[in-house]
Design a protein around this motif. Structure first.
Motif, short mmCIF file in Angstrom:
data_model
loop_
_atom_site.label_atom_id
_atom_site.label_comp_id
_atom_site.label_asym_id
_atom_site.label_seq_id
_atom_site.Cartn_x
_atom_site.Cartn_y
_atom_site.Cartn_z
N ALA A 28 -32.57 16.29 17.24
CA ALA A 28 -33.23 17.60 17.24
C ALA A 28 -34.13 17.71 18.47
N THR A 29 -34.43 18.93 18.86
CA THR A 29 -35.25 19.13 20.06
C THR A 29 -36.58 18.38 19.96
N SER A 30 -37.21 18.42 18.78
CA SER A 30 -38.54 17.81 18.71
C SER A 30 -38.49 16.29 18.64
N ASP A 31 -37.29 15.70 18.58
CA ASP A 31 -37.19 14.24 18.66
C ASP A 31 -37.47 13.73 20.06
N GLN A 84 -44.66 24.62 33.70
CA GLN A 84 -44.18 25.93 33.25
C GLN A 84 -43.68 25.87 31.82
N ARG A 85 -43.61 24.67 31.25
CA ARG A 85 -43.25 24.54 29.84
C ARG A 85 -44.38 23.83 29.12
N ASN A 86 -44.43 23.95 27.79
CA ASN A 86 -45.55 23.34 27.08
C ASN A 86 -45.23 21.90 26.67
N HIS A 87 -44.04 21.41 27.04
CA HIS A 87 -43.66 20.08 26.55
C HIS A 87 -43.19 19.15 27.65
N HIS A 88 -43.48 17.87 27.45
CA HIS A 88 -42.87 16.81 28.24
C HIS A 88 -41.54 16.49 27.59
N LEU A 89 -40.53 16.25 28.42
CA LEU A 89 -39.18 16.06 27.91
C LEU A 89 -38.68 14.67 28.27
N PHE A 90 -38.13 13.96 27.29
CA PHE A 90 -37.51 12.67 27.57
C PHE A 90 -36.07 12.94 27.99
N GLN A 91 -35.91 13.29 29.28
CA GLN A 91 -34.62 13.75 29.78
C GLN A 91 -33.44 12.80 29.55
N PRO A 92 -33.64 11.46 29.60
CA PRO A 92 -32.48 10.59 29.43
C PRO A 92 -31.73 10.80 28.10
N LEU A 93 -32.38 11.39 27.10
CA LEU A 93 -31.69 11.62 25.83
C LEU A 93 -31.32 13.09 25.61
N LEU A 94 -31.49 13.90 26.65
CA LEU A 94 -31.22 15.33 26.48
C LEU A 94 -29.78 15.59 26.06
N TYR A 95 -28.86 14.76 26.54
CA TYR A 95 -27.46 14.97 26.18
C TYR A 95 -27.23 14.80 24.68
N GLN A 96 -28.12 14.08 23.99
CA GLN A 96 -27.97 13.93 22.54
C GLN A 96 -28.39 15.19 21.80
N VAL A 97 -29.32 15.94 22.38
CA VAL A 97 -29.67 17.24 21.79
C VAL A 97 -28.53 18.22 22.04
N ALA A 98 -27.98 18.19 23.25
CA ALA A 98 -26.89 19.11 23.61
C ALA A 98 -25.66 18.90 22.73
N THR A 99 -25.51 17.68 22.20
CA THR A 99 -24.34 17.38 21.37
C THR A 99 -24.73 17.26 19.90
N SER A 100 -25.92 17.72 19.55
CA SER A 100 -26.37 17.86 18.16
C SER A 100 -26.61 16.54 17.44
N MET A 101 -26.83 15.46 18.19
CA MET A 101 -27.14 14.19 17.55
C MET A 101 -28.64 14.06 17.27
#
Lengths: 433, 433
Positions: free
Chosen positions: A52-55, A33-50
Motif C-alpha cells: 500500500a502507498t503508506s507502507d 512539493q509533496r508532504n511525504h518522503h518516499l522509499f523509491q526502491p520499493l515503488l514498483y511494489q505499490v505500482a503492482t499492488s503488492m
C-alpha cells in the motif's frame, strides 16, 4: 542570527543532510512539493499492488517532528535568487538562506517523445504508482468483460520499456500477478494467457550487472513467462499499442522505465548541466563559483575515481552526509572533508518471487538466497520501526499465503471537479488514456 | 440450465447474499462499479489519515476467489430490462438473470443544493475519503505557509455538517489531529488554535441515541475542543466559508455528513420510492409485482415492527441473509421465510480517542470501556484474518505511540491528462475548490 540552511527536496539526499546536521546550532528549512518522503526502491511494489502507498511513504514533518531546529514547508520552488540568497516559492514566498542544498531528483524522460507519456507512464512518484496500478488492474477487468478475442488479448498484453532494475522488477511482479496470483479470480478470461513483455533497446537486460547475472535474470524471467526483447527500440507509442521495428504490438498497458531527466535545478541556478539535465558540480558537491550552494543526488553530475556517480539511493545518502560534514566543518571552523568519494555498495535487483541478483565488487549472488538477502536489506533500510514491522508482515503474509494486498482501483485520471458521485463511471474508457 | 442470480452491489447486503447461497446449485454474477468491497463504518478513519485505504477495502474478486459458482464483473449498471430479464451495463453488455438482487447503497444528498458538494464533500467511497484527507492535511500545510493571520485562521477552521455517527466520529478525530497529534510537527502555526466545529440543524447530536448518551457525547466533544452548534442549519456554502443564520464562518475545509440519497435503482426498475429515493419493497424485500427482483440495504425502504429499517450495516447483512434464504427455499421447493424482521443490534459511535457511546435496547454504555468494546467489535467484523491483524496492529500502534500513519497527500482533484510531472503544483490553489 543563526546560520540558515535551506534544503530543497526531502528524498534520501536531503533527509541525510538533515540527519548529519543534528546538534549543529543552525536553522534548517526543508522544502518539498509533496508532504511525504518516499522509499523509491520499493515503488514498483505499490505500482503492482503488492504494498500500500503508506507502507513506503511517511509525512516529512512527522519524520522531522523531534528536530525543533527544522521547519518543514510544503511548497513548489520556482527559482533561486542567488544575489539576494533567497529561494522563491510559487505564490511568491521567499525563503532566505546562507547555505542552500538542492536535491530534487529526476523524472522519467522520453527522449523528445513527450506525447508518449500519456500511453506509457513512468514510475517516480506515489501518483505514478497508483496510476500504473489502476491501469494494470483495469486491463484485467476489461479482459474479463470483453467479448472480442482480439480486444481481450490486447488487454492482456503488458509491455515494460527499459530493462534496468525498475523495469526488471516491474515485469517480474506483473508476470507473477498474471500467471500465479490472479488466475483463480477470473471466470471468463484466462490471465495465464497474458503476454508480459520486457523491451530493451540495448543488447542485454540489467546492463549495470555483469554478463552472467544479466543472463541469469533473463533466464529467470523467461521461466516466469516473460517475453524478453533486447536490441529492439520502441519506435512508436499510441493508445492502441506500440511499434517495435516492423512489428505492431496491440496493448493498452505500457510502462516506461527507460530514461530519466533531472529536475529543473539547472534552470533555477542558471548552471551548466549534462545531457540529462544534471547540474555539473565541483568534486565537493558545491556549485562552481558559489560555495554556498550544494547540488546532490540524482540532480547532480559528479565524478568519483574517474567515473560518474550513479543515481542510486546509497550514492544520494553518501552525498547527503558528505554535505552535512562540509557545512558542519565550515560552521565550526574545522577542516572541510573536501572531495566526495563514492563507495559502491553493490547492485541488487529482484527478478520475481524467490529470485534476485546481487553484485558487490567481484562478489556475485543469484537465486532464492539473493532474494532473501534483498528482502532483508530493504526492510533494514526502510525508515522507522513501524514500517519495518508492517512491510515484513506484509511480505511474509504474501509469501506464505500466495496472496497480495493492495489491489484497489481508486483514483481516477480525469476526476470531475465536483468530486465523485454515483453517476461516475468506474469503468469508463476515458480512464484509459 | 442453472438458475442465474445477478447481484448488483458488493456491499454488506450483496456479499451476504453470496455467502448465504454457498452450496446452492446456481450461477451467481456479482456486478459492482468498483473493484473493492468497502468496510464503510471505518471510512472516517481513512478520511482522517488514521488508516490506509487498503486497511478497510478488499478486491471483491479476491474475496470471492474460492467461490467457483460466482463471476465478478467490474461494471456500471445503466438500467434493467425487466421484460427480457437482463441487466444492462454501460457500453451495452447485457447480463441475463432469473433472480436479481439490487443493493447499490446511497450517496450523500444536499437537499437541492448540489453545488455545495464542491465545497463540502461527503464521505461514502474511498475516493471521498482520500479527497477529504487531502483537503484536511493541505489546510494545515497552508496555515503553516500563510503569513496572513485571517487566512491562517480560516485554514485552521474545520466544519463538519451533520451530527449523526459519521459527523461525530469525524469531528472527534479532527480535533485529536489538530490538538494532540500535529502540534509538535508545525513550527510557524499553532494547530492547537484550530477551530473544529460540529454543526447540526436538529436539536441534539446523535439523535438516534438516547438523551443521556447524546448529552455525554456533546460533553466529551467539548472537552476535546470541539465547538458543537445544534439547532443551526447551514444556509450557504462557498469556497470561502459557510453561513449559519446571520453568521459567516471563514473556512476552506467543510465536510458534509448531513443527508443521503439512494442510488438510481428506482429509475432502473421504474419503481415507487420514498423521499430519499429508496425503493419501496414488500415485507419479504421483493419488488411489488415482481418476485424475481429483490432490493436490499440502504437502497430499500422496508418496515419492520412498524418502523422503517435503518440504513446501517447490520440491517444490510440481515436483509442479505434473508434474501439468500428466500432464494434457496424457492430453488429447493421449501417454504420461504416470508416477512423480513429486523433485529436491532444496537448503536455504537466513537467520540474521539478513549470515548464512545453504545446503546443496545435499554442497555447503555459510555466512556473508555465503550471505546474498547467499539474497537474490538469493529475489528471482529472486519472481513478477513489479515485485515483484522493489520487494523489491530495499526490501532495499537497509534494508541501506544500517539502517532498515526496514513498522512499522505497524493491524489489530486484536477489531475492533468498526461499524468503528473515535476511541473505539477502540489500546493496549487486550484486543488482547493
Amino acid at each position: 542570527m543563526k546560520h540558515r540552511i535551506v534544503i530543497v527536496g526531502a528524498g534520501f539526499a536531503g533527509l541525510t543532510v538533515v540527519q548529519g546536521l543534528k546538534g549543529v546550532d543552525c536553522d534548517i528549512t526543508v522544502i518539498d512539493q509533496r508532504n511525504h518522503h518516499l522509499f523509491q526502491p520499493l515503488l514498483y511494489q505499490v505500482a503492482t499492488s503488492m504494498l500500500a502507498t503508506s507502507d513506503i511513504a511517511w509525512p516529512i514533518r512527522s519524520l522531522l517532528r523531534d528536530r525543533k531546529d527544522v521547519t518543514t514547508l510544503l511548497g513548489k520552488v520556482d527559482g533561486v535568487d542567488r544575489d539576494a540568497r533567497e529561494v522563491i516559492l510559487r505564490h511568491g514566498t521567499r525563503v532566505p538562506y546562507d547555505s542552500l542544498v538542492i536535491a530534487t531528483g529526476v523524472r522519467h524522460a522520453y527522449f523528445g517523445k513527450d506525447h508518449w507519456e500519456e500511453y506509457a507512464p513512468g514510475l517516480k512518484t506515489l501518483e505514478d504508482a497508483t496510476t500504473i496500478r489502476r491501469r494494470l488492474l483495469l486491463a484485467f477487468e476489461r479482459a474479463e468483460m470483453s467479448e472480442n478475442e482480439a480486444e481481450r488479448d490486447a488487454q492482456l498484453t503488458f509491455a515494460v520499456i527499459g530493462a534496468g532494475p525498475t523495469g526488471v522488477e516491474l515485469v517480474g511482479i506483473i508476470a507473477e500477478l498474471a500467471h500465479r496470483i490472479l488466475p483463480g479470480e477470473f471466470r471468463r478470461s484466462d490471465t495465464r494467457r497474458a503476454k508480459v513483455m520486457l523491451i530493451e533497446a540495448g543488447a542485454r537486460i540489467l546492463p549495470a550487472f555483469g554478463d552472467k547475472l544479466s543472463a541469469y535474470a533473463k533466464h529467470a524471467l523467461s521461466r516466469r513467462g516473460v517475453e524478453v526483447r533486447t536490441g529492439t527500440p520502441v519506435t512508436e507509442c499510441t493508445s492502441d499499442g506500440i511499434v517495435l521495428g516492423e512489428e505492431f504490438i496491440p496493448t493498452h498497458t505500457v510502462i516506461w522505465a527507460a530514461g530519466v531527466q533531472a529536475s529543473q535545478a539547472k534552470d533555477w541556478l542558471h548552471a551548466k548541466a549534462d545531457h540529462a539535465g544534471r547540474v555539473i558540480v565541483n568534486d565537493d558537491l558545491t556549485l562552481p563559483g558559489d560555495p554556498s550552494i550544494f547540488v546532490l543526488g540524482d540532480t547532480a553530475h559528479v565524478e568519483s575515481d574517474g567515473q560518474q556517480v550513479p543515481g542510486v539511493a546509497p550514492a544520494a545518502k553518501q552525498q547527503g552526509s558528505h554535505t552535512a560534514r562540509t557545512i558542519r566543518a565550515r560552521l565550526t571552523g574545522a577542516e572541510p572533508p573536501g572531495r566526495f568519494r563514492y563507495r559502491n555498495m553493490g547492485n541488487l535487483a529482484t527478478v520475481g518471487r524467490n529470485a534476485a541478483v546481487i553484485e558487490y565488487g567481484r562478489f556475485q549472488m543469484k537465486g532464492w538466497l539473493a532474494w532473501w538477502v534483498w528482502g532483508i536489506a530493504h526492510i533494514y533500510f526502510l525508515i522507522g520501526a513501524r514500517s519495518r514491522l508492517f512491510v515484513s508482515l506484509n511480505w511474509l503474509w504474501s509469501f506464505l499465503s500466495g496472496q497480495n494486498s493492495a489491489r484497489l482501483i481508486t483514483q481516477k485520471e480525469h476526476s470531475p471537479s465536483s468530486g465523485q458521485s454515483i453517476e461516475d463511471d468506474g469503468f469508463a474508457r476515458r480512464d484509459r488514456d
